[in-house]
Design an enzyme around this catalytic site. Structure first.
Site, PDB file in Angstrom:
ATOM      1  CD  GLN A   1     -15.021  34.154  14.855  1.00  0.00           C
ATOM      2  OE1 GLN A   1     -15.002  35.161  14.159  1.00  0.00           O
ATOM      3  NE2 GLN A   1     -13.955  33.702  15.469  1.00  0.00           N
TER       4      GLN A   1
ATOM      5  CE1 TYR B   1     -11.048  32.512  14.388  1.00  0.00           C
ATOM      6  CE2 TYR B   1     -12.650  31.442  12.959  1.00  0.00           C
ATOM      7  CZ  TYR B   1     -11.818  32.507  13.243  1.00  0.00           C
ATOM      8  OH  TYR B   1     -11.765  33.576  12.394  1.00  0.00           O
TER       9      TYR B   1
ATOM     10  CG  HIS C   1       0.429   5.838   3.982  1.00  0.00           C
ATOM     11  ND1 HIS C   1      -0.612   6.066   4.842  1.00  0.00           N
ATOM     12  CD2 HIS C   1       0.817   4.558   4.177  1.00  0.00           C
ATOM     13  CE1 HIS C   1      -0.846   4.975   5.539  1.00  0.00           C
ATOM     14  NE2 HIS C   1       0.004   4.039   5.155  1.00  0.00           N
TER      15      HIS C   1
ATOM     16  CG  HIS D   1      -0.347   0.204   2.513  1.00  0.00           C
ATOM     17  ND1 HIS D   1       0.258  -0.826   3.202  1.00  0.00           N
ATOM     18  CD2 HIS D   1      -0.226   1.301   3.292  1.00  0.00           C
ATOM     19  CE1 HIS D   1       0.724  -0.358   4.359  1.00  0.00           C
ATOM     20  NE2 HIS D   1       0.450   0.927   4.429  1.00  0.00           N
TER      21      HIS D   1
END
Length: 148
Positions: free
Chosen positions: A131, A127, A63, A61
Site C-alpha cells: 500500500q 497487499y 463439516h 462428525h
C-alpha cells in the site's frame, strides 16, 4: 453462493469452516439423518442471517462451510447451529438418542477456521505491505496470536 452480503453500511464475505464432533465420537449419523441435517440447516438459513455453502459428514462428525454476517460471532454461530440441529435431529430421529446417552448430540468443543476467497495470509500481508509507496512502508508488528 459465496457472494458478498450487502448491508446498509458494509459489504462482507465472511466464510467459516466449522467441524462439530458428535458426543463420545459415536457414529450416529447415517444417510437418513444426513438428509435431515441438510434440511434442518436449510431451515436455519431461512430464519437467520447465515448461509450453508457446504455440509458434509462422517458418522461421528460434521463439516460445515458457512457464510455469516459480522454481527454474529463465531461462538454465537456455533451455539445456534448446534442447538437447533441437535433438537431437530432428536425429534426427527429418536433412535439417535439410544446411541448418545446423556441427552447431548454434540461435544462441547468445535473447530472453527476462517476461509478466504480472495487470498491467504501471505497474499494479504503482501497487499498490506504494497500500500502506498513500497519504500515508505514500515512493518510495526508481526506475531502469531498467543492465548494465555
Amino acid at each position: 453462493m459465496d457472494e458478498h452480503i450487502y448491508k446498509r453500511h458494509n459489504k462482507t464475505l465472511l466464510l467459516y469452516h466449522l467441524v462439530f464432533p458428535l458426543k463420545y465420537r459415536r457414529g450416529a449419523l447415517n444417510s437418513s439423518s444426513g438428509v435431515s441435517l441438510k434440511d434442518i440447516c436449510v431451515e436455519i438459513s431461512e430464519r437467520y442471517e447465515l448461509q450453508f455453502l457446504e455440509i458434509g459428514y462422517e458418522s461421528d462428525h460434521v463439516h460445515f462451510l458457512v457464510q455469516a454476517v459480522p454481527s454474529m460471532s463465531v461462538s454465537k454461530l456455533v451455539t445456534l447451529i448446534k442447538s437447533l440441529a441437535a433438537r431437530e435431529l432428536f425429534k426427527r430421529h429418536p433412535e439417535i438418542k439410544q446411541l448418545l446417552w446423556g441427552g447431548n448430540f454434540w461435544t462441547s468443543g468445535y473447530y472453527a477456521n476462517t476461509v478466504g476467497k480472495y487470498g491467504n495470509k501471505d497474499v494479504i500481508r503482501k497487499y498490506i505491505e504494497n500500500q502506498g509507496k513500497e519504500n515508505e512502508y514500515q512493518k510495526v508488528h508481526l506475531e502469531q496470536l498467543r492465548l494465555f
